[in-house]
Design a protein around this motif. Structure first.
Motif, PDB file in Angstrom:
ATOM      1  N   PHE A 141       0.853  -1.200   0.000  1.00  0.00           N
ATOM      2  CA  PHE A 141       0.000   0.000   0.000  1.00  0.00           C
ATOM      3  C   PHE A 141       0.885   1.244   0.000  1.00  0.00           C
ATOM      4  N   PRO A 142       1.760   1.422   0.972  1.00  0.00           N
ATOM      5  CA  PRO A 142       2.688   2.561   0.852  1.00  0.00           C
ATOM      6  C   PRO A 142       3.635   2.415  -0.326  1.00  0.00           C
ATOM      7  N   GLY A 143       4.017   1.161  -0.642  1.00  0.00           N
ATOM      8  CA  GLY A 143       4.915   0.940  -1.782  1.00  0.00           C
ATOM      9  C   GLY A 143       4.300   1.447  -3.073  1.00  0.00           C
ATOM     10  N   ILE A 249       6.991   9.706   2.884  1.00  0.00           N
ATOM     11  CA  ILE A 249       6.178   9.112   3.951  1.00  0.00           C
ATOM     12  C   ILE A 249       5.939   7.634   3.672  1.00  0.00           C
ATOM     13  N   ASN A 250       5.542   7.348   2.452  1.00  0.00           N
ATOM     14  CA  ASN A 250       5.181   5.968   2.124  1.00  0.00           C
ATOM     15  C   ASN A 250       6.384   5.059   1.924  1.00  0.00           C
ATOM     16  N   GLY A 251       7.534   5.635   1.588  1.00  0.00           N
ATOM     17  CA  GLY A 251       8.769   4.849   1.557  1.00  0.00           C
ATOM     18  C   GLY A 251       9.118   4.333   2.945  1.00  0.00           C
ATOM     19  N   MET A 253       6.971   3.934   5.387  1.00  0.00           N
ATOM     20  CA  MET A 253       5.933   2.962   5.735  1.00  0.00           C
ATOM     21  C   MET A 253       6.213   1.597   5.120  1.00  0.00           C
ATOM     22  N   ALA A 254       6.631   1.585   3.860  1.00  0.00           N
ATOM     23  CA  ALA A 254       6.921   0.312   3.188  1.00  0.00           C
ATOM     24  C   ALA A 254       8.053  -0.424   3.881  1.00  0.00           C
ATOM     25  N   LEU A 255       9.117   0.297   4.231  1.00  0.00           N
ATOM     26  CA  LEU A 255      10.248  -0.330   4.935  1.00  0.00           C
ATOM     27  C   LEU A 255       9.810  -0.884   6.290  1.00  0.00           C
ATOM     28  N   GLY A 256       9.017  -0.093   7.008  1.00  0.00           N
ATOM     29  CA  GLY A 256       8.547  -0.529   8.321  1.00  0.00           C
ATOM     30  C   GLY A 256       7.719  -1.794   8.249  1.00  0.00           C
ATOM     31  N   ARG A 257       6.809  -1.871   7.279  1.00  0.00           N
ATOM     32  CA  ARG A 257       5.955  -3.047   7.151  1.00  0.00           C
ATOM     33  C   ARG A 257       6.738  -4.266   6.665  1.00  0.00           C
ATOM     34  N   ALA A 258       7.760  -4.029   5.829  1.00  0.00           N
ATOM     35  CA  ALA A 258       8.568  -5.145   5.330  1.00  0.00           C
ATOM     36  C   ALA A 258       9.302  -5.850   6.460  1.00  0.00           C
ATOM     37  N   ALA A 303       5.086   9.306   9.483  1.00  0.00           N
ATOM     38  CA  ALA A 303       5.157   8.027   8.767  1.00  0.00           C
ATOM     39  C   ALA A 303       5.404   6.862   9.712  1.00  0.00           C
ATOM     40  N   VAL A 304       6.315   7.054  10.665  1.00  0.00           N
ATOM     41  CA  VAL A 304       6.584   6.005  11.661  1.00  0.00           C
ATOM     42  C   VAL A 304       5.290   5.684  12.417  1.00  0.00           C
TER      43      VAL A 304
END
Length: 386
Positions: A141-143, A249-251, A253-258, A303-304
């Motif tokens: 989603f953020p990706g 922001i979404n970059g 988020m993507a890293l955090g979810r990964a 974002a965090v």
């Protein structure tokens, strides 16, 4: 799960979510195209034109959730593909508030059907790692918003091409996910696998814990998506390129979810939600007092905060209320999107009358309420385990 290619289904699901999320970034860019300096709509009118993306999503999830069990995941997935395709074509041909409204409705229904079908599918194929794999699924989603933001920035702001070309790029991931799903065997939902009756599923969505989580979902989704969907107007005079801030922001988020797995193991879902609410509040507050390059610091804190909101809320229900089945996940997602449809015109009205900072200050009240609610949830979950 004999004959089921889990990896292919998961990757195809991620690509379908890329289409969903790219529409959010591209729609954010369309705000200036259709706004006062473009087609001539007010920010409040644009808010209303964009709302079907969210209540259409809600409608699709509330209808699609129960139908996932009866029609099967496969048919709902193909309904998502068809409505996505119609929505993209109608967006490209939109010329007014009404035509944009109708196009956005079809896109919203497609997005809702993706979540209605694929959240329960992932819970079914990864029964022992639900929260972890739902977070990995929701990386995209953020990706996808990063991809959509950069595509929009490059096509319109760097290359100076038409906005219709930007929207047409949605056909690329759309065709890819259709090809990847083609001919695949799909699992039954976890509720069907568990043998929970339809009536028991209906009863389970009336449990106090589930209703509490639905209420919290109204606030978590509005905090995240209400802010990011109106990023163009909120940051227009800030000195930073709004779509680049959105991509940033979404970059994060993507890293955090990964890499959510170790965090989930250490903090547990309830702890992650409290952590998220605290950082979201601080991030929104910082966005009201910073400008220029410092906006990226405020955006990073925000974002965090919002990184784990959506997948952890869905994952919490899948983990602790599995008897709610696909319906439970759909109600959660639908409630989240419904709240965004309510908040967008309200934000537009505040920005028309009082400015972007006032809108951000108003939005910061939502995570403040969530801090209190999630403290209570943590206390309850600790007592439940004792």
């Amino acid at each position: 799960m004999e004959g089921i290619n889990k990896n292919r289904l998961f990757l195809a699901s991620c690509m379908a979510l890329v289409v969903t999320s790219m529409t959010f970034a591209i729609r954010a860019r369309l705000e200036t195209v259709f706004g006062p300096e473009g087609v001539g709509l007010t920010l409040e009118q644009i808010g209303y034109a964009f709302t079907p993306a969210f209540w259409g999503f809600t409608l699709a999830m509330i209808i699609g959730g129960p139908l996932v069990d009866s029609l099967g995941i496969k048919k709902i997935t193909w309904i998502a593909f068809i409505t996505h395709a119609i929505g993209i074509v109608l967006t490209i041909t939109a010329t007014s508030m009404t035509s944009l409204f109708i196009a956005t409705l079809f896109v919203g229904i497609g997005n809702g059907m993706v979540e209605a079908a694929l959240n329960p599918m992932i819970a079914s194929i990864y029964p022992k790692n639900k929260v972890k794999m739902l977070n990995r699924f929701h990386v995209w989603f953020p990706g996808g918003i990063v991809i959509g933001s950069l595509v929009g920035y490059l096509i319109m702001d760097v290359m100076g091409l038409g906005w219709q070309i930007m929207v047409a790029t949605l056909f690329i991931p759309l065709i890819i996910y259709a090809v990847m799903f083609l001919g695949q065997k799909f699992p039954v939902t976890e509720r069907v696998e568990m043998g929970v009756s339809y009536n028991d599923m209906l009863k389970s969505v009336g449990k106090p814990l589930f209703l509490f989580m639905v209420f919290c979902m109204l606030l978590t989704a509005a905090s995240e998506l209400g802010t990011t969907q109106r990023i163009e107007s909120l940051l227009k005079t800030s000195g930073a390129a709004p779509l680049l801030v959105l991509a940033f922001i979404n970059g994060i988020m993507a890293l955090g979810r990964a890499f959510a797995g170790p965090v989930i193991h250490k903090m547990q879902p309830a702890g992650m939600l409290l952590f998220s609410a605290i950082f979201t509040f601080i991030g929104l507050w910082l966005l009201t007092i910073t400008s220029g390059g410092m906006l990226f610091l405020a955006a990073a804190v925000f974002a965090v905060g919002v990184t784990f909101f959506w997948p952890t809320m869905i994952g919490f229900v899948a983990e602790y209320l599995p008897e709610t089945g696909a319906l439970g996940m759909s109600i959660m997602g639908g409630a989240g999107m419904l709240s965004v449809s309510i908040v967008l015109p309200i934000m537009g009205k505040i920005m028309d009358d009082a400015g972007a900072n006032e809108a951000l200050r108003t939005m910061s009240v939502l995570p403040l309420i969530l801090i209190v609610l999630f403290v209570g949830l943590n206390v309850y979950m600790k007592k439940r385990k004792a």
